[in-house]
Design an enzyme around this catalytic site. Structure first.
Site, short mmCIF file in Angstrom:
data_model
loop_
_atom_site.label_atom_id
_atom_site.label_comp_id
_atom_site.label_asym_id
_atom_site.label_seq_id
_atom_site.Cartn_x
_atom_site.Cartn_y
_atom_site.Cartn_z
N HIS A 91 0.85 -1.20 0.00
CA HIS A 91 0.00 0.00 0.00
C HIS A 91 0.89 1.25 0.00
O HIS A 91 1.89 1.28 0.69
CB HIS A 91 -0.89 -0.01 1.24
CG HIS A 91 -2.01 0.98 1.18
ND1 HIS A 91 -1.82 2.32 1.39
CD2 HIS A 91 -3.32 0.81 0.89
CE1 HIS A 91 -3.00 2.95 1.25
NE2 HIS A 91 -3.92 2.05 0.94
N ASP A 214 -11.59 2.75 -4.34
CA ASP A 214 -10.67 3.22 -3.31
C ASP A 214 -11.52 4.01 -2.31
O ASP A 214 -11.21 5.15 -1.99
CB ASP A 214 -9.58 4.10 -3.94
CG ASP A 214 -8.41 4.34 -2.97
OD1 ASP A 214 -8.41 3.76 -1.88
OD2 ASP A 214 -7.52 5.13 -3.32
#
Lengths: 254, 254
Positions: A91, A214
């Site tokens: 990430h 997202d």
């Protein structure tokens, strides 16, 4: 980063909480584990414990404090992830202060921050972490290891012509782009841009691409998603991208 | 970087030598000027002097010592470049030592260097310099200014979905991608990859793309070049890419 013992304790608590949520809502959730990355000696152990509780992979940053993800201290973690079939999602993270000083400051505070994060820096940072992991020979030691990158593979997917020139000097068994094709899955993080899809398909295969939004930052509407799915050539490819690839990678029965 | 007075002296000498070579071989050469970037107060003056001697643009790095190209000290230079119609080519440069420490070290010496330069770091550095120039409002102040980027626009062309999110917070008049479409020309530096062409055409127009090799590092054969040119849809587009765009940008009669 957290002190080691606190990192271990909090990772366990987070993974137990997530496992409980998945147990309560098995048709809605799956969890990626949180690992005590500031206690590298305990990361593999917590990965295994969370996997045994049903976690389908893990999510890490490209750096914990001053320790980069390709630091040999994490090699046991990657060995365990490969052996347990737990994909590792890298990430994006805010770049180090040293990096921000060197590249991302000098504007007003908000522009400095945007440049260092969502507008640019996050993505360079995640891509550099992934590239360094390749150059470290991680996939020669652990050929079964699967990495997941968001945002269309960050910038790495777009720069393989150049990155490939590093394969030989780093003493790798294969080319950088070959590892990307075989050891990486790519999610789109809500960036529904057909040009990015087209480019991704020029460097990897449809089996490696995974739909994602997202939320709450990027959450395309159903109509936007449908229109984007029209860019796939076949119903089978659409199905792979929309669900089958993720189900296969994370071992989820749908 | 060079001491200011030495930079001024050497830039003049380099530009005079290049002008003499162009005068001797007017059908073969044109020159981009070298500027004393460590003496920002003298850069615009040398740009004008070289332009008067026939230089068709200038080539700079994204940083001189600790001073980034978007430093306000260079604003006079960009004003002069816009007014004189001198395009500014931003050439990749080895990242600063601070950046290398933060991102590009920890392998053997050769891999560290390749990662920091031709395999990855050069391109991030040039792209970041270009993006910072946009965020600094340079093209709002100097709308006629033209920038040239090599290597298919470094990574900037591939990350406009994200970089565009910075337009508003940086207080720009237009979007980042709009400046890229109107104030940037893109050369390919010998990277004859049809996928990169296709992506470039999704974010800018064929009028902005310029053929180049990267001699002696990348020098495709005539056959490779011909095959690449087949990717353009019309003879007119091929002509633009091969020569007409460069001729128009640099004011060269062919």
């Amino acid at each position: 980063p957290l002190p080691a013992d606190e990192a271990v304790r909090l990772s366990r608590a987070a993974n137990d909480a997530a496992a409980a949520a998945v147990t309560r809502h098995p048709t809605r959730f799956r969890a990626l584990s949180t690992l005590p990355m500031s206690a590298p000696g305990h990361a593999a152990e917590e990965l295994a414990r969370a996997a045994a509780r049903g976690h389908v992979g893990t999510m890490v940053y490209g750096r914990s404090g001053d320790r980069l993800l390709d630091d040999p201290a994490y090699d046991d973690l990657f060995a365990a992830a490969a052996e347990l079939g737990q994909p590792v999602f890298i990430h994006p993270q805010i770049p180090s202060d040293a990096l921000r000083d060197a590249s991302y400051r000098g504007f007003d505070q908000l522009t400095d921050l945007g440049l260092a994060t969502f507008g640019w820096g996050w993505h360079l940072d995640a891509a550099t972490a992934a590239l360094r992991l390749i150059l470290r020979g991680t996939f020669d030691r652990h050929p079964a290891l699967q990495i997941v990158l968001g945002h269309w593979g960050e910038m790495l997917l777009f720069w393989l012509d150049r990155a490939d020139s590093l394969s030989r000097i780093a003493g790798l068994q294969r080319s950088v782009s070959d590892y990307v094709r075989t050891n990486f899955h790519i999610t789109v993080s809500g960036m529904l841009n057909p040009a990015l899809l087209q480019h991704a398909l020029s460097v990897t295969t449809v089996d490696r691409l995974i739909f994602s939004t997202d939320y709450p930052f990027q959450h395309p509407t159903g109509e936007q998603i449908s229109r984007f799915l029209d860019n796939f050539e076949t119903e089978e490819d659409r199905r792979k991208f929309s669900s089958a690839n993720a189900a296969a990678l994370f071992g989820i029965e749908v």
